[in-house]
Scaffold this motif. Structure first.
Motif, PDB file in Angstrom:
ATOM      1  N   ILE A   1       0.862  -1.134  -0.012  1.00 51.65           N
ATOM      2  CA  ILE A   1       0.042  -0.022  -0.009  1.00 51.65           C
ATOM      3  C   ILE A   1       0.654   1.322   0.097  1.00 51.65           C
ATOM      4  O   ILE A   1       2.020   1.187   0.475  1.00 51.65           O
ATOM      5  CB  ILE A   1      -0.967   0.238   1.200  1.00 51.65           C
ATOM      6  CG1 ILE A   1      -0.303  -0.144   2.578  1.00 51.65           C
ATOM      7  CG2 ILE A   1      -2.128  -1.058   1.196  1.00 51.65           C
ATOM      8  CD1 ILE A   1      -0.945  -0.281   3.758  1.00 51.65           C
ATOM      9  N   PRO A   2       0.345   2.367  -0.504  1.00 47.51           N
ATOM     10  CA  PRO A   2       1.247   3.568  -0.644  1.00 47.51           C
ATOM     11  C   PRO A   2       1.578   4.294   0.959  1.00 47.51           C
ATOM     12  O   PRO A   2       0.715   4.263   1.813  1.00 47.51           O
ATOM     13  CB  PRO A   2       0.325   4.596  -1.227  1.00 47.51           C
ATOM     14  CG  PRO A   2      -0.811   3.985  -1.372  1.00 47.51           C
ATOM     15  CD  PRO A   2      -0.958   2.601  -1.174  1.00 47.51           C
ATOM     16  N   HIS A   3       2.940   4.437   1.016  1.00 42.38           N
ATOM     17  CA  HIS A   3       3.249   5.421   2.317  1.00 42.38           C
ATOM     18  C   HIS A   3       3.088   6.833   1.762  1.00 42.38           C
ATOM     19  O   HIS A   3       4.046   7.077   1.030  1.00 42.38           O
ATOM     20  CB  HIS A   3       4.715   4.871   2.355  1.00 42.38           C
ATOM     21  CG  HIS A   3       5.455   5.743   3.453  1.00 42.38           C
ATOM     22  ND1 HIS A   3       6.724   5.785   3.258  1.00 42.38           N
ATOM     23  CD2 HIS A   3       5.033   6.447   4.418  1.00 42.38           C
ATOM     24  CE1 HIS A   3       7.142   6.716   4.466  1.00 42.38           C
ATOM     25  NE2 HIS A   3       6.174   7.193   5.000  1.00 42.38           N
TER      26      HIS A   3
ATOM     27  N   GLU B   1      -6.124   9.350  -5.033  1.00 43.75           N
ATOM     28  CA  GLU B   1      -5.396   8.761  -6.316  1.00 43.75           C
ATOM     29  C   GLU B   1      -5.864   7.326  -6.228  1.00 43.75           C
ATOM     30  O   GLU B   1      -6.277   6.534  -5.365  1.00 43.75           O
ATOM     31  CB  GLU B   1      -4.039   9.171  -6.217  1.00 43.75           C
ATOM     32  CG  GLU B   1      -3.674  10.361  -6.792  1.00 43.75           C
ATOM     33  CD  GLU B   1      -2.234  10.541  -6.707  1.00 43.75           C
ATOM     34  OE1 GLU B   1      -1.304   9.767  -7.544  1.00 43.75           O
ATOM     35  OE2 GLU B   1      -1.765  11.570  -6.258  1.00 43.75           O
ATOM     36  N   ALA B   2      -5.593   6.538  -7.435  1.00 39.95           N
ATOM     37  CA  ALA B   2      -6.020   5.047  -7.510  1.00 39.95           C
ATOM     38  C   ALA B   2      -5.487   4.285  -6.370  1.00 39.95           C
ATOM     39  O   ALA B   2      -6.095   3.503  -6.011  1.00 39.95           O
ATOM     40  CB  ALA B   2      -5.940   4.764  -9.106  1.00 39.95           C
ATOM     41  N   ASP B   3      -4.090   4.329  -6.432  1.00 37.55           N
ATOM     42  CA  ASP B   3      -3.338   3.497  -5.581  1.00 37.55           C
ATOM     43  C   ASP B   3      -3.725   3.696  -3.929  1.00 37.55           C
ATOM     44  O   ASP B   3      -3.546   2.632  -3.245  1.00 37.55           O
ATOM     45  CB  ASP B   3      -1.930   3.755  -5.595  1.00 37.55           C
ATOM     46  CG  ASP B   3      -1.349   4.815  -5.104  1.00 37.55           C
ATOM     47  OD1 ASP B   3      -2.184   5.990  -5.014  1.00 37.55           O
ATOM     48  OD2 ASP B   3      -0.163   5.100  -4.913  1.00 37.55           O
TER      49      ASP B   3
ATOM     50  N   SER C   1      -7.047   1.162  -2.129  1.00 38.28           N
ATOM     51  CA  SER C   1      -6.896  -0.229  -1.321  1.00 38.28           C
ATOM     52  C   SER C   1      -5.978  -0.344  -0.175  1.00 38.28           C
ATOM     53  O   SER C   1      -5.494  -1.188   0.156  1.00 38.28           O
ATOM     54  CB  SER C   1      -6.333  -1.040  -2.472  1.00 38.28           C
ATOM     55  OG  SER C   1      -5.271  -0.848  -3.059  1.00 38.28           O
ATOM     56  N   GLY C   2      -5.985   1.028   0.462  1.00 41.50           N
ATOM     57  CA  GLY C   2      -5.168   1.133   1.740  1.00 41.50           C
ATOM     58  C   GLY C   2      -4.153   2.002   1.628  1.00 41.50           C
ATOM     59  O   GLY C   2      -3.732   2.514   0.654  1.00 41.50           O
ATOM     60  N   TRP C   3      -3.645   2.593   2.908  1.00 38.44           N
ATOM     61  CA  TRP C   3      -2.566   3.548   2.865  1.00 38.44           C
ATOM     62  C   TRP C   3      -1.961   3.567   4.322  1.00 38.44           C
ATOM     63  O   TRP C   3      -2.336   3.107   5.357  1.00 38.44           O
ATOM     64  CB  TRP C   3      -3.291   4.858   2.528  1.00 38.44           C
ATOM     65  CG  TRP C   3      -4.497   5.440   2.995  1.00 38.44           C
ATOM     66  CD1 TRP C   3      -5.588   5.320   2.017  1.00 38.44           C
ATOM     67  CD2 TRP C   3      -4.911   5.715   4.406  1.00 38.44           C
ATOM     68  NE1 TRP C   3      -6.751   5.842   2.784  1.00 38.44           N
ATOM     69  CE2 TRP C   3      -6.281   5.879   4.159  1.00 38.44           C
ATOM     70  CE3 TRP C   3      -4.406   5.834   5.719  1.00 38.44           C
ATOM     71  CZ2 TRP C   3      -7.353   6.326   5.374  1.00 38.44           C
ATOM     72  CZ3 TRP C   3      -5.178   6.197   6.696  1.00 38.44           C
ATOM     73  CH2 TRP C   3      -6.433   6.409   6.480  1.00 38.44           C
TER      74      TRP C   3
END
Ligand code: AP5
Ligand code: MG
Length: 189
Positions: A27-29, A75-77, A80-82
């Motif tokens: 998931i993005p940081h 944003e799309a990424d 699904s979590g972050w």
């Protein structure tokens, strides 16, 4: 789905641990400090406005930060979590995030509060040597943390979201404590 906020003083290890968990869970940081440093490096309008605050260890005005976070979480990424690192930083930002997440029909699972004694923090940051890692600016960042960010510990405790982790252990031990304390959902890449 994993959605976490990393809270903690400057140098507590937010970035180090957030990076680790983000990799584990795919998931993005999202570090507001990092986004701002990139904007400064690129000389964008936002960067030009943020630079002097960052250099002095003051918080960048909310209006600049909130737009940035709104954009990033849309944003799309980030669907699904972050992991949010360094945001929210005061109660106004936390309230904004509550409203934004409601609009996005998302919720934060846990707020991780990394606890590290001040002297360890100063030693760590002086060793790292980022532009805002001078003794004077570190002291100011710690003051700003105490007065503006630390009230979020109560804010999230009252909402039953807070998990405190002893950050004064090796990086691996902190990660292990974190994994034990938080049920990470890292199943789907
Ligand atoms: P930001 O980038 O968020 O910096 P900070 O909160 O001061 O925190 P640091 O990034 O210095 O520390 P960290 O907790 O991430 O620790 P790290 O893992 O790097 O913000 C910078 C500025 O941007 C602010 O002052 C403000 O101006 C502005 N800003 C950002 N967000 C904002 C917002 N929401 N609103 C308004 N303004 C905003 O670790 C630190 C060092 O310790 C590293 O060298 C690391 O290798 C080492 N280390 C980490 N863990 C360990 C360990 N367990 N043992 C030994 N060493 C360790
Ligand atoms: Mg950081």
């Amino acid at each position: 789905m994993t959605r976490l906020i990393f809270l903690g003083a400057p140098g507590a290890g937010k970035g180090t641990q957030a990076q680790k968990v983000a990799e584990l869970c795919h998931i993005p940081h999202i570090s507001t400090g990092e986004i701002l440093r990139n904007e400064v490096a690129q000389g964008t309008d936002l960067g030009i406005q943020a630079k002097s605050y960052q250099e002095k260890g003051e918080l960048v005005p909310d209006q600049l930060i909130l737009d940035m976070v709104l954009h990033r979480l849309s944003e799309a990424d980030a669907q699904s979590g972050w992991i949010l690192d360094g945001f929210p930083r005061n109660v106004a930002q936390a309230k904004f995030l509550d409203e934004l997440l409601e609009k996005l029909q998302q919720h934060c699972d846990r707020v991780i509060n990394l606890e590290v004694p001040d002297q360890i923090i100063v030693d760590r940051l002086l060793k790292r040597g980022r532009k805002d890692d001078t003794e004077e600016v570190i002291r100011r960042r710690l003051e700003v943390y105490r007065s503006q960010t630390a009230p979020l510990i109560d804010y999230y405790n009252e909402r039953h979201l807070l998990v405190s982790i002893q950050g004064n252990q090796s990086m691996e031990e902190v990660t292990a404590s974190l994994k034990k304390a938080v049920d990470l959902d890292c199943s789907t890449p």
